[in-house]
Scaffold this motif. Sequence first.
Motif, PDB file in Angstrom:
ATOM      1  N   GLY A  64      -3.186 -12.913   6.369  1.00 30.08           N
ATOM      2  CA  GLY A  64      -3.882 -12.666   5.117  1.00 30.08           C
ATOM      3  C   GLY A  64      -5.385 -12.544   5.280  1.00 30.08           C
ATOM      4  O   GLY A  64      -5.955 -12.805   6.341  1.00 30.08           O
ATOM      5  N   GLU A  83       0.129  -7.243   2.701  1.00 31.41           N
ATOM      6  CA  GLU A  83      -0.382  -8.446   3.349  1.00 31.41           C
ATOM      7  C   GLU A  83      -0.197  -9.674   2.462  1.00 31.41           C
ATOM      8  O   GLU A  83       0.098 -10.756   2.951  1.00 31.41           O
ATOM      9  N   ASN A  84      -0.396  -9.484   1.170  1.00 37.59           N
ATOM     10  CA  ASN A  84      -0.251 -10.618   0.258  1.00 37.59           C
ATOM     11  C   ASN A  84      -0.171 -10.111  -1.175  1.00 37.59           C
ATOM     12  O   ASN A  84      -0.727  -9.070  -1.519  1.00 37.59           O
ATOM     13  N   SER A 115      -5.295 -10.806  -2.274  1.00 39.08           N
ATOM     14  CA  SER A 115      -4.143  -9.912  -2.215  1.00 39.08           C
ATOM     15  C   SER A 115      -4.552  -8.590  -1.592  1.00 39.08           C
ATOM     16  O   SER A 115      -5.641  -8.083  -1.849  1.00 39.08           O
ATOM     17  N   LYS A 121       6.885  -6.697  -2.597  1.00 42.78           N
ATOM     18  CA  LYS A 121       6.382  -8.041  -2.310  1.00 42.78           C
ATOM     19  C   LYS A 121       5.863  -8.078  -0.873  1.00 42.78           C
ATOM     20  O   LYS A 121       5.938  -7.076  -0.142  1.00 42.78           O
ATOM     21  N   SER A 122       5.334  -9.223  -0.439  1.00 47.83           N
ATOM     22  CA  SER A 122       4.772  -9.342   0.898  1.00 47.83           C
ATOM     23  C   SER A 122       5.799  -8.952   1.958  1.00 47.83           C
ATOM     24  O   SER A 122       6.946  -9.404   1.923  1.00 47.83           O
TER      25      SER A 122
END
Length: 256
Positions: A41, A120-121, A83, A140-141
């Motif tokens: 992240g 990544e997030n 994010s 989603k991640s």
Amino acid sequence: MGKIIFFEDKNFQGRSYECSSDCSDLHSYFNRCNSIRVENGNWMLYECPNYAGHQYFLRKGEYPDFQQWLGFNDSIRSCHLISSIIFYEDKHFKGRSYECTSDQSDLHPHLSHCNSIRVENGCWIVYELPSYMGQQYFLKSGEYPDYQCWTGLSDSVRSCRLVPQQRGTHKLKVYERDEFRGQMMEFTDDCPSVYDRFLYQNISSCNILDGYWIFHEQPNYKGRQYYLKPGEYRKFSNWGAPNARVGSFRRVLDTY
């Protein structure tokens, strides 16, 4: 998910604390911070509690002393996980890329097509067309090495939206007919089969009271997807659908 490890002493020595989400006050976990390892992240670190003071942006990597993140001293008191989503023109994360950390209404200036994505997030909605139009895909991640992995119909991704974090309850009301008429039912959890729970195959209007939701055209979270945030949807076209067919729906959760 993000992951960052703080160490009290240089070169990753001394007492340590591992963090995977935002923290407004790190003081109870360590007295000072002289080295950091970012395992996953992108993070924003702050000199003071409650995201105040000098800020330092850190990507994945190792920082053996505070000079490595351009720190003025060994004080790190809060952190924020940023994010991030990365789009690639070619499959398997190759070719020209573009990283995004917030909503983007037109991705075309940054890439001509999209064949792979790395989240990544955070949770994201990507759209086939600019201005959040066309087919929608919930991501989603994780890693998506080709567009079939996000059930895409082509390599066209023209806009994206970050789904806000929701740590409270989820609640919605669905209606058989438009303008909140006809049979009504309230839900607070995921529904893999609308017909089994609601006894109708169509949802013509709905009211999202809490949280963020994804409607799916078919049961078991398959088919076309539609992102709904809190608000009133008086007819199915308000959430971008060509008809009232909803086979299943689910909550967007931070735990994805």
